[in-house]
Design an enzyme around this catalytic site. Structure first.
Site, PDB file in Angstrom:
ATOM      1  N   ALA A   1       0.845  -1.194   0.000  1.00 46.44           N
ATOM      2  CA  ALA A   1       0.000   0.000   0.000  1.00 46.44           C
ATOM      3  C   ALA A   1       0.880   1.243   0.000  1.00 46.44           C
ATOM      4  O   ALA A   1       2.096   1.155  -0.197  1.00 46.44           O
ATOM      5  CB  ALA A   1      -0.926  -0.019   1.217  1.00 46.44           C
ATOM      6  N   ASN A   2       0.302   2.398   0.204  1.00 45.32           N
ATOM      7  CA  ASN A   2       1.070   3.642   0.298  1.00 45.32           C
ATOM      8  C   ASN A   2       0.363   4.595   1.260  1.00 45.32           C
ATOM      9  O   ASN A   2      -0.697   4.268   1.797  1.00 45.32           O
ATOM     10  CB  ASN A   2       1.270   4.260  -1.093  1.00 45.32           C
ATOM     11  N   ARG A   3       0.931   5.776   1.464  1.00 45.60           N
ATOM     12  CA  ARG A   3       0.456   6.685   2.510  1.00 45.60           C
ATOM     13  C   ARG A   3      -0.674   7.608   2.087  1.00 45.60           C
ATOM     14  O   ARG A   3      -1.021   8.538   2.795  1.00 45.60           O
ATOM     15  CB  ARG A   3       1.618   7.538   3.019  1.00 45.60           C
TER      16      ARG A   3
END
Ligand code: C5P
Length: 224
Positions: free
Chosen positions: A29-31
């Protein structure tokens, strides 16, 4: 208050991260928080548009009055975005994972006690913005992309404009010190073939309102 500038228009917005499963309990995932895209959906609806908001896993509630479609992976996001067409405007604010594990393991990957580390083979995800901007039929009249960069912001944004076929790239610097990724503010530069337009640091809601006005100003007339 003036007329609702997007009345009768359909606006598609993608927002948030995607999750790419590794096994039943893990993912890449990412932020991304989804805030900027959700704010754009809200602002477009406030201007009278019908809005479809295709979003990945986020912790915020979808705005009232928009059709929210919740997805997990990039491939699901592409399918949902294509299913939402036709649209007058498409805004690709999602932070789509560039790569996904080639295959999701059927069971949880276990440590075997030997200290060996599993290799994670990756495959490239579809580029949703490029796929929709390059459609021969049913291309939205105005295609808006984002470019979140830590280096060479304008050079990368200009390259993306051409490569992906967008009408404008909203470029922002997401270097760690800026607090922009996941934060409440954004500082953007709009990049078109005609040049660049630098906006001051603003709340993401204000960036969204200004962007919706910019879109209303640059929207081609609907085809007869
Ligand atoms: O290449 P990069 O990820 O920096 O491009 C960012 C722009 O492209 C954003 O508008 C993003 O929503 C869109 N994008 C996409 N699908 C991908 C990757 C990026 O729609 N797989």
């Amino acid at each position: 208050p003036g007329a609702r500038r997007l009345a009768g228009r359909h606006v598609l917005v993608t927002a948030g991260p995607t999750h790419e499963p590794i096994d039943p309990v893990r993912y890449i995932a990412n932020r991304s928080s989804g805030r900027q895209g959700f704010a754009i959906a809200t602002a477009a609806a406030a201007e009278g548009a019908r809005v479809t908001l295709v979003h990945g896993p986020v912790a915020i509630a979808p705005p009232r009055g928009v059709k929210a479609v919740s997805v997990e992976t990039a491939r699901e996001m592409l399918a949902a975005a294509e299913a939402a067409l036709p649209a007058d405007i498409a805004v690709f604010a999602a932070a789509v994972a560039d790569w996904r594990p080639v295959a999701e393991a059927a069971g949880k990957i276990k440590k075997d006690g030997s200290g060996s580390v599993p290799a994670l083979a990756l495959a490239e995800n579809p580029d949703i913005l490029a796929a929709i901007a390059h459609r021969a039929e049913g291309r939205p009249g105005l295609v808006v992309g984002f470019a979140a960069e830590t280096d060479d912001l304008l050079a990368h944004a200009g390259a993306k404009l051409a490569r992906k076929g967008a009408d404008v790239i909203v470029a922002n610097d997401v270097s760690p010190g800026t607090g922009i990724m996941g934060g409440a503010e954004n500082e953007v530069v709009l990049v078109t073939t005609g040049g660049t337009e630098r906006w001051p640091r603003l709340g993401k809601d204000e960036v969204a309102r200004r962007l919706v006005h910019w879109m209303a100003d640059h929207l081609p007339e609907p085809r007869p």
